[in-house]
Enzyme design. Structure first.
Site, PDB file in Angstrom:
ATOM      1  N   ARG A  94       0.860  -1.080   0.135  1.00  0.00           N
ATOM      2  CA  ARG A  94       0.058  -0.085   0.006  1.00  0.00           C
ATOM      3  C   ARG A  94       1.044   1.336  -0.010  1.00  0.00           C
ATOM      4  O   ARG A  94       1.909   1.547   0.862  1.00  0.00           O
ATOM      5  CB  ARG A  94      -0.921  -0.064   1.100  1.00  0.00           C
ATOM      6  CG  ARG A  94      -1.840   1.310   1.259  1.00  0.00           C
ATOM      7  CD  ARG A  94      -2.570   1.278   2.637  1.00  0.00           C
ATOM      8  NE  ARG A  94      -3.190   2.523   2.642  1.00  0.00           N
ATOM      9  CZ  ARG A  94      -3.113   3.287   3.770  1.00  0.00           C
ATOM     10  NH1 ARG A  94      -2.906   2.917   4.767  1.00  0.00           N
ATOM     11  NH2 ARG A  94      -4.058   4.453   3.874  1.00  0.00           N
ATOM     12  N   HIS A 138      -3.306  10.881   0.860  1.00  0.00           N
ATOM     13  CA  HIS A 138      -3.040  10.461   2.254  1.00  0.00           C
ATOM     14  C   HIS A 138      -2.222  11.903   2.568  1.00  0.00           C
ATOM     15  O   HIS A 138      -1.242  12.072   2.760  1.00  0.00           O
ATOM     16  CB  HIS A 138      -1.620   9.637   1.918  1.00  0.00           C
ATOM     17  CG  HIS A 138      -1.413   9.057   3.214  1.00  0.00           C
ATOM     18  ND1 HIS A 138      -1.346   7.557   3.740  1.00  0.00           N
ATOM     19  CD2 HIS A 138      -0.834   9.511   4.384  1.00  0.00           C
ATOM     20  CE1 HIS A 138      -1.254   7.268   4.939  1.00  0.00           C
ATOM     21  NE2 HIS A 138      -0.786   8.477   5.628  1.00  0.00           N
ATOM     22  N   GLU A 183      -7.589   8.008   6.298  1.00  0.00           N
ATOM     23  CA  GLU A 183      -7.911   8.600   7.706  1.00  0.00           C
ATOM     24  C   GLU A 183      -8.619  10.069   7.361  1.00  0.00           C
ATOM     25  O   GLU A 183      -7.913  11.012   7.680  1.00  0.00           O
ATOM     26  CB  GLU A 183      -6.639   8.871   8.467  1.00  0.00           C
ATOM     27  CG  GLU A 183      -6.200   7.413   8.775  1.00  0.00           C
ATOM     28  CD  GLU A 183      -5.236   7.217   9.871  1.00  0.00           C
ATOM     29  OE1 GLU A 183      -4.451   8.307  10.298  1.00  0.00           O
ATOM     30  OE2 GLU A 183      -4.663   6.294  10.526  1.00  0.00           O
ATOM     31  N   ASN A 313      -7.378   1.360   9.994  1.00  0.00           N
ATOM     32  CA  ASN A 313      -6.333   1.795  10.489  1.00  0.00           C
ATOM     33  C   ASN A 313      -6.324   1.912  12.166  1.00  0.00           C
ATOM     34  O   ASN A 313      -7.132   2.432  12.568  1.00  0.00           O
ATOM     35  CB  ASN A 313      -5.802   3.022  10.072  1.00  0.00           C
ATOM     36  CG  ASN A 313      -5.250   3.091   8.559  1.00  0.00           C
ATOM     37  OD1 ASN A 313      -5.458   1.982   8.011  1.00  0.00           O
ATOM     38  ND2 ASN A 313      -4.899   4.349   8.314  1.00  0.00           N
ATOM     39  N   TYR A 315      -4.526   1.791  15.732  1.00  0.00           N
ATOM     40  CA  TYR A 315      -3.111   2.039  16.616  1.00  0.00           C
ATOM     41  C   TYR A 315      -3.264   1.886  18.300  1.00  0.00           C
ATOM     42  O   TYR A 315      -2.694   1.125  18.882  1.00  0.00           O
ATOM     43  CB  TYR A 315      -2.744   3.434  16.504  1.00  0.00           C
ATOM     44  CG  TYR A 315      -1.873   3.547  15.128  1.00  0.00           C
ATOM     45  CD1 TYR A 315      -0.596   2.987  14.933  1.00  0.00           C
ATOM     46  CD2 TYR A 315      -2.606   3.875  13.958  1.00  0.00           C
ATOM     47  CE1 TYR A 315      -0.025   3.034  13.842  1.00  0.00           C
ATOM     48  CE2 TYR A 315      -2.044   3.832  12.859  1.00  0.00           C
ATOM     49  CZ  TYR A 315      -0.622   3.550  12.376  1.00  0.00           C
ATOM     50  OH  TYR A 315      -0.203   3.544  11.397  1.00  0.00           O
ATOM     51  N   GLU A 377      -3.438  -0.331   8.251  1.00  0.00           N
ATOM     52  CA  GLU A 377      -2.230   0.343   9.176  1.00  0.00           C
ATOM     53  C   GLU A 377      -2.325  -0.415  10.413  1.00  0.00           C
ATOM     54  O   GLU A 377      -3.469  -0.383  11.151  1.00  0.00           O
ATOM     55  CB  GLU A 377      -2.166   1.818   9.063  1.00  0.00           C
ATOM     56  CG  GLU A 377      -1.876   2.477   7.766  1.00  0.00           C
ATOM     57  CD  GLU A 377      -1.789   4.104   8.125  1.00  0.00           C
ATOM     58  OE1 GLU A 377      -1.342   4.258   9.295  1.00  0.00           O
ATOM     59  OE2 GLU A 377      -2.063   4.714   7.177  1.00  0.00           O
TER      60      GLU A 377
END
Ligand code: BGC
Length: 464
Positions: A94, A138, A183, A313, A315, A377
Site C-alpha cells: 500500500r 494521504h 484517515e 487503521n 493503533y 495500518e
C-alpha cells in the site's frame, strides 16, 4: 463502540513462527507507506507543492524543522525498495499517490513524469509478484487547491474525482484494489481542527465541512474508478478506535462524552460510507442534518455507494471523560488510561485486544452493511536500532488479536503493517521510527530490522 472496562491483554506471541497459522487461505500480507513520508524529490520532475511542503517551512510546525524534501528518497530508490518488499514476501504493498506530482496545481495540466513514476512502481511491484494498492489521498493536498479553501471548499471534492480519473486511466489496466482516502478523521481534526498537521488551520468544530467534502470526494473518486477500472475493488482507510472510560469515570456525563467521541472519530466517517447517513451531531452543536447547507441533496447517495471493503487503521483505544469545562467547546476531554500498559516510543499505549474489540463491534454495529475488512495500518514507533523485539511483540500481539476477531466471525481479508520503512512522521519529523527497515536519513541506507525477518518468516509460514 460504547465505553467499556478494559480486559487483560492476551500474552503476546512473540517468537518467530510462533504465531499459529490461524489466518484464512488467501489472507493478504502487506505493508504500507505514504508519498510525502517516503518519496522526497519534493520539486523533481514538475511536481507542484503540497500543503505539507508549505507547512514544514512554518517555524515550529515540525519538530527540529524536519521536512519531507528528501525523506527516504524512495523516488530515486524505487527498485531497491521493491527488492526489499520481494525479500519480505509481501503479497501487497500500500503506497499513496502524490496528487501534486500528477497534477501540479491540483487540476488541469497533468504532469506525465509524475504519472511515469507510479507507472514504473506498479510494473516493478507486479514483476515482484506484489499487488499494488494505491491510496489516492494521504494528506498532501496540492497547495493551489488549499489556496482556494482546501477541503473546506466543496469544489475540492470535484477536483479529487477528476484526479482519480486521471490516475485510473493510467494505472487502471494493472491496479485492481484502490483506496481513495487515508484517515479523513485525522486529516480533518489534526489538519483543520487543531492545526498540528498541514494545512495548519485551527478551526475546531468549524472544520466539520472537511469531513463531508472528503467523503464527497471519495464518492466522486469511487464513481470515476468504477467507470475506468472494470472489477475495481474500492476501499477507504479509516482510522478507528475503541472508545473507553477510565474506571473512575463512569457517570452519565462520562458515558455521554464517550458516545460523543465515538460519533466524531468513528461514526462520522463509517456511517455515511456504510449506511448512507450521518450520525446525530447534536453534541457538536450541529443538529441540522444538512449541517447548515454543507450536505446537499444527493450527496449521501454518492458517498454511500457500496464499497468493496473497509480499510481499518488501528493503533490504540482512546480514553475520554466528561469535559472539565463544558463551555470550552468539545463535549469530551481526552484522558489517560489508569492501566500500566506498555508504551511505544511515541508514548502510545499498546493494547492489542483493542483490535479484537474494535472489529467485533464494527461487525455488530454494521451487520450486513459491513463489507470485508482489510487492516490497512497497524504498527508502532520504537527506538532506533536493529534489535526491535518490542516491535515484534507489538505485531505478534495485534495479529493474535486479529486472529481472534476472525475466529469470532469478522470477515478480515488482509493486514498491512505500518510501515515498511522508517519515514517522515508528520509533526514528529524523523524522530519516530515505524519501519521494519531502518533508514539512515543521512545516507539513505536501508537495513532490515529483526522485525523484518520475523514478518518474513510469518508470511512464509502462512504461504507454505
Ligand atoms: C497515518 C500515517 C502515520 C501513522 C503513525 C496514521 O495515522 O496514516 O501516515 O505515519 O498513523 O502515526
Amino acid at each position: 463502540m460504547t465505553a467499556r472496562s478494559t480486559r487483560p491483554s492476551p500474552a503476546p506471541n512473540a517468537a518467530p513462527g510462533d504465531l499459529p497459522p490461524r489466518f484464512p487461505a488467501g489472507f493478504l500480507w502487506g505493508a504500507s507507506t505514504a508519498a510525502y513520508q517516503i518519496e522526497g524529490a519534493a520539486e523533481k520532475d514538475g511536481k507542484g507543492p503540497s500543503v505539507w511542503d508549505t507547512f514544514v517551512r512554518r517555524p515550529g510546525a515540525v519538530r527540529d524543522g524536519h521536512t519531507g524534501d528528501v525523506a527516504c528518497d524512495h523516488y530515486h530508490r524505487l527498485d531497491e525498495d521493491v527488492a526489499l518488499m520481494r525479500r519480505l514476501g509481501l503479497g501487497a504493498y500500500r503506497f499513496s499517490v502524490s496528487w501534486p506530482r500528477v497534477l501540479p496545481t491540483g487540476a488541469g495540466r497533468v504532469e506525465p513524469r509524475g504519472l511515469d513514476f507510479y507507472d514504473r512502481l506498479v510494473d516493478a511491484l507486479l514483476g515482484a509478484g506484489i499487488e499494488p494498492t494505491p491510496t489516492l489521498f494521504h494528506w498532501d493536498l496540492p497547495q493551489a487547491l488549499e489556496d482556494r479553501g482546501g477541503w473546506l471548499d466543496r469544489e475540492t471534492a470535484y477536483r479529487f474525482g477528476e484526479y482519480a480519473a486521471v490516475v485510473a486511466e493510467r494505472l487502471g489496466d494493472r491496479v485492481r484494489r484502490w483506496i481513495t482516502l487515508n484517515e479523513p478523521f485525522v486529516h480533518m481534526s489534526f489538519g483543520y481542527g487543531f492545526g498540528v498537521h498541514a494545512p495548519g488551520r485551527a478551526l475546531l468544530l468549524d472544520a466539520l465541512p472537511v469531513a463531508h467534502h472528503q467523503l464527497l470526494g471519495h464518492g466522486l473518486a469511487a464513481a470515476a474508478l468504477r467507470a475506468a477500472v472494470p472489477g475495481a475493488q474500492l476501499l477507504v482507510a479509516n482510522n478507528c478506535t475503541p472508545v473507553r472510560l477510565r474506571a473512575d469515570a463512569r457517570g452519565a456525563a462520562d458515558r455521554a462524552a464517550a458516545e460523543a467521541y465515538d460519533v466524531l472519530h468513528n461514526r462520522l466517517f463509517n456511517d455515511p460510507l456504510l449506511l448512507g447517513r450521518y450520525p446525530d451531531l447534536s453534541a457538536y452543536g450541529t443538529p441540522d442534518p444538512a449541517w447548515g447547507g454543507v450536505v446537499r441533496e444527493g450527496d449521501l447517495d454518492v458517498i454511500g455507494a457500496p464499497l468493496d471493503g473497509l480499510g481499518v487503521n488501528y493503533y490504540n483505544p482512546t480514553w475520554v471523560t466528561a469535559p472539565a469545562d463544558p463551555s470550552a467547546g468539545l463535549p469530551f476531554d481526552l484522558a489517560e488510561p489508569e492501566e500500566a500498559y506498555a508504551r511505544t516510543a511515541f508514548g502510545w499505549p499498546v493494547v492489542p485486544e483493542g483490535l479484537t474489540e474494535l472489529l467485533t463491534e464494527l461487525a455488530s454495529r454494521y451487520g450486513n452493511a459491513l463489507p470485508p475488512v482489510w487492516i490497512t495500518e497497524n504498527g508502532c514507533s520504537q527506538p532506533a536500532g536493529l534489535r526491535d523485539g518490542a516491535r515484534i511483540a507489538y505485531l505478534a500481539g495485534h495479529l493474535d488479536a486479529l486472529a481472534r476477531a476472525i475466529a469470532a466471525g469478522v470477515d478480515v481479508r488482509g493486514y498491512f503493517t505500518w510501515s515498511l520503512l522508517d519515514n517522515f512522521e508528520w509533526a514528529e519529523g524523523y524522530h519516530q521510527r515505524f519501519g521494519l527497515v531502518e533508514v539512515d536519513f543521512a545516507t539513505g541506507a536501508r537495513t532490515p530490522r529483526e522485525s523484518f525477518d520475523w514478518y518474513r518468516k510469518l508470511i512464509a509460514a502462512h504461504r507454505g
